[in-house]
Design a protein around this motif. Sequence first.
Motif, PDB file in Angstrom:
ATOM      1  N   ARG A  69      -0.161  29.291  33.970  1.00 42.52           N
ATOM      2  CA  ARG A  69      -0.618  30.493  34.674  1.00 42.52           C
ATOM      3  C   ARG A  69      -2.141  30.485  34.787  1.00 42.52           C
ATOM      4  NH1 ARG A  69       0.302  34.994  31.401  1.00 42.52           N
ATOM      5  NH2 ARG A  69       0.610  33.505  29.717  1.00 42.52           N
ATOM      6  N   ILE A  71      -5.072  33.378  35.939  1.00 41.93           N
ATOM      7  CA  ILE A  71      -5.181  34.811  36.204  1.00 41.93           C
ATOM      8  C   ILE A  71      -6.639  35.198  36.421  1.00 41.93           C
ATOM      9  CG2 ILE A  71      -4.617  37.114  35.362  1.00 41.93           C
ATOM     10  CD1 ILE A  71      -2.650  35.843  33.418  1.00 41.93           C
ATOM     11  N   ARG A  73      -9.164  38.432  36.445  1.00 40.82           N
ATOM     12  CA  ARG A  73      -9.140  39.743  35.805  1.00 40.82           C
ATOM     13  C   ARG A  73     -10.412  40.536  36.079  1.00 40.82           C
ATOM     14  NH1 ARG A  73      -6.951  38.204  29.688  1.00 40.82           N
ATOM     15  NH2 ARG A  73      -4.725  38.179  30.174  1.00 40.82           N
ATOM     16  N   SER A 122      -9.827  32.128  28.053  1.00 40.33           N
ATOM     17  CA  SER A 122     -10.390  32.973  29.104  1.00 40.33           C
ATOM     18  C   SER A 122     -11.909  32.974  29.036  1.00 40.33           C
ATOM     19  CB  SER A 122      -9.873  34.408  28.974  1.00 40.33           C
ATOM     20  OG  SER A 122     -10.341  35.005  27.774  1.00 40.33           O
ATOM     21  N   TYR A 374       3.811  34.577  42.082  1.00 43.75           N
ATOM     22  CA  TYR A 374       2.615  35.403  41.930  1.00 43.75           C
ATOM     23  C   TYR A 374       2.952  36.674  41.162  1.00 43.75           C
ATOM     24  CZ  TYR A 374       1.023  32.341  45.674  1.00 43.75           C
ATOM     25  OH  TYR A 374       0.699  31.247  46.425  1.00 43.75           O
ATOM     26  N   SER A 404      -5.203  42.656  36.883  1.00 44.36           N
ATOM     27  CA  SER A 404      -4.971  41.221  36.834  1.00 44.36           C
ATOM     28  C   SER A 404      -4.202  40.745  38.070  1.00 44.36           C
ATOM     29  CB  SER A 404      -4.173  40.840  35.584  1.00 44.36           C
ATOM     30  OG  SER A 404      -4.789  41.323  34.407  1.00 44.36           O
ATOM     31  N   GLY A 406      -2.452  36.968  39.299  1.00 49.25           N
ATOM     32  CA  GLY A 406      -2.232  35.622  38.821  1.00 49.25           C
ATOM     33  C   GLY A 406      -1.220  34.830  39.614  1.00 49.25           C
TER      34      GLY A 406
END
Length: 409
Positions: A69, A71, A73, A122, A374, A404, A406
């Motif tokens: 994944r 993402i 944010r 992240s 998605y 978010s 992703g």
Amino acid sequence: MMIGRLIVCCLLFSLNAFGQEQDTICGGTPEKSTPTLLGRLRQVQAYLDSAAHRKVDPRYIEVPAKPWRVILRYKENAVMVDYENRYEIPEVNEYTDWKMNFEPPVAASVGIWAGYRGTGLSFSKSLAKNAGRYFSISSTGARYGFNFQLRRFNTTAVTVTAKNYQNGQEIGSYEEEGNMVAPVWIRSAYVNGYYVFNGRRYSQAAAYNQSVIQRRSAGSFLAGATWYQSSLDYSDIKNNIAILLSNNIGRIKVHQANIGLGYGYNFVPFRGFVINVMTMPSISVYNRVKVYKYDFNYCLPLPEADDEDYGQWNSQTKTWSNGKTHKPMAIVEGEGLEDYPDLEGWENGADTEHSALRLNVDLRLGIAYNWSNYFIGLQAQSNNFTYKKDSSKVTIIDGYARLSLGVRL
């Protein structure tokens, strides 16, 4: 546990990249060590895939076929601090209940998260100025959740409200926005962990990081523990009026341990969409409050006029020429600290108290929608902490909202 998963994720990134590089260099035959590296990668991936499926009931929780994944944010973190106290003038049977409210700028940031199944790394970039420093780590699994937050900021903006009483009757009130003479420093650290009893059918991760998908509505009781510590520091000598009104308190530190029992529920109105609500009231089983006292050579004006000649201030003996230790301030409109060049202040001891039990509340809301490969999510959390020492009371409300977007790969 979380550190181990983080190490596994780092290995996945590095081994995957290394294996691809070895397979493509000059079109040559891979080195003998390459199958070993690729084999290890496959073993780690197989373990994480197996664990993800083994821990959940597929009728309620779907483990996506694509495990990677990425993402994007956007997050906003806000905090509000209320400080209350009472200043009494027994000579005229009068007292004032007053409160200072501090609200620093919202700490906004944008970032990216990438990982395998429920573990990843992240990076975020702050967008706000004068919002202080904010750092957080979180992890959500089938049976557990972990959250760590650290915040440090200073502010001069303040809203002051007060009510005056005489002989028990209210005689006036006011509210005013302004600035402290010197900055007020506020620091807080928050560590929270919880256990999910019905982790096979109920998933916090489905709403908060989308590593799995909730297929049917389900709920679970949760047990949690929290460690919280914070400090409120306005002890700069320039804030002497606020300190004097606080009964000579200029700095407050608190250490608090809480345990609680809560409940979370995932509502799934249609496929791919989930709404999570979680609340966890907790009781402080350890609540230590330490206040630091300060003294000055000046005091607040006396109810009656004082025309005595105090003479010069002696810093060595901490007395005025007339032998007294405190000289009433003649507060006049338009006067400032420059009108008191001989003002001095110093720390005058500390007082520690293990106060009574306190009720704190952890509230969380998560919304997510999955389509194709998605997904989009909106998460919010709010924590309320209070602590009290004599007439001093501090309330801190700390929360965030995160959007978010992703893709699964």
